[in-house]
Design an enzyme around this catalytic site. Structure first.
Site, PDB file in Angstrom:
ATOM      1  N   CYS A   1       0.822  -1.198   0.000  1.00 52.68           N
ATOM      2  CA  CYS A   1       0.000   0.000   0.000  1.00 52.68           C
ATOM      3  C   CYS A   1       0.870   1.267   0.000  1.00 52.68           C
ATOM      4  CB  CYS A   1      -1.001  -0.018   1.147  1.00 52.68           C
ATOM      5  SG  CYS A   1      -2.376   1.132   0.890  1.00 52.68           S
TER       6      CYS A   1
ATOM      7  N   HIS B   1      -3.686  -5.296   0.548  1.00 56.18           N
ATOM      8  CA  HIS B   1      -3.225  -5.636   1.899  1.00 56.18           C
ATOM      9  C   HIS B   1      -3.227  -7.142   2.144  1.00 56.18           C
ATOM     10  CE1 HIS B   1      -2.908  -1.643   3.834  1.00 56.18           C
ATOM     11  NE2 HIS B   1      -3.750  -1.293   2.883  1.00 56.18           N
TER      12      HIS B   1
ATOM     13  N   GLU C   1      -1.351  -8.762   4.120  1.00 56.21           N
ATOM     14  CA  GLU C   1      -1.060  -9.086   5.533  1.00 56.21           C
ATOM     15  C   GLU C   1      -2.308  -9.379   6.335  1.00 56.21           C
ATOM     16  OE1 GLU C   1      -2.299  -4.881   5.882  1.00 56.21           O
ATOM     17  OE2 GLU C   1      -1.181  -6.035   4.386  1.00 56.21           O
TER      18      GLU C   1
END
Length: 262
Positions: free
Chosen positions: A117, A226, A228
């Site tokens: 990001c 994202h 993660e």
């Protein structure tokens, strides 16, 4: 006789600088720490956003990977030669100073890099690219923002749009796919692609969603979404962190071998 556990590769993660209880504080969101520790199997080392105290040479001798995470803040527009962002926009000049200075040195030294990001956008800016400050205002673009903040946090990270992965690219090789669904939590995006960067994936509206450094032999990947926050249920997200961890282990072996030969 017990055998010592293998050493984990050390990965530097640049922190955000923000205020907590009227104090300046350096922090990294927990989702990145968990994905790096649990999936990539590396040791995350948080590097403060304190430009005067961080030198590239020490890090290069110490680390096996470099990560720039997402953040509520935006890269200052002055960093890519544009007019300042609106005063209401959250910026982090301290992080800009550290990340944009260190990143080219890390790449040149062969350190594996993962940008997510804001980190994806920092990679583009560090290589001379620019950002579009409000993608949703551009004709023909999707609204890539996260939506209603009153939803549970998990709802922010649900997959919202497809990406087309460039065949034969680095992202295609680690994922084994040509298409994927990703989450979308950003209002800025790449405008002008940085020099020496390669497009790895695009959104249906043509917005660049993943990039790498063309001339770098090591793992270098920036993604606009994202992963993660999806490592618990997305093989694609896990593949990104696993491939990064493998690259860091290779770097660790090379670094320790060269030290022994000195």
């Amino acid at each position: 006789m017990t055998h010592p556990l293998p050493r984990r590769p050390v990965v530097a993660v640049v922190a955000d600088l923000f205020e907590r209880q009227k104090h300046a504080a350096h922090a990294v969101l927990d989702g990145y720490v968990r994905a790096l520790a649990d999936v990539a199997q590396v040791l995350p080392l948080i590097v403060p956003a304190h430009d005067e105290g961080i030198d590239a040479a020490t890090l290069i001798d110490t680390i096996d990977g470099f990560v720039l995470t997402g953040s509520p803040s935006n890269v200052a527009a002055e960093r890519y030669g544009a007019a300042p962002l609106p005063a209401s926009t959250t910026v982090d000049p301290a992080r800009d100073a550290v990340s944009l200075r260190l990143l080219p040195s890390m790449v040149d030294a062969g350190v594996p890099f993962l940008g997510i990001c804001r980190g994806f956008q920092e990679l583009n800016v560090a290589f001379g690219g620019s950002l579009e400050r409000a993608v949703h205002d551009q004709p023909g673009r999707l609204d890539h923002r996260e939506g209603d903040h009153d939803r549970p946090l998990t709802g922010w990270y649900e997959d919202r749009h497809a990406i087309q992965i460039v065949p034969g690219g680095r992202l295609a090789k680690l994922s084994g796919e040509t298409n994927a669904m990703v989450n979308s939590l950003h209002h800025q995006g790449i405008d002008r692609l940085g020099r020496g960067l390669t497009v790895e994936a695009t959104a249906p509206d043509g917005l660049i969603e993943a990039i790498s450094v063309e001339a770098a032999p090591q793992f270098t990947l920036g993604v606009q979404w994202h992963p993660e926050m999806r490592v618990s249920d997305s093989p694609f997200a896990r593949a990104i962190f696993s491939a990064f961890g493998d690259a860091c282990r290779l770097r660790q072996q090379q670094r320790l071998q060269s030290r022994h030969h000195i």
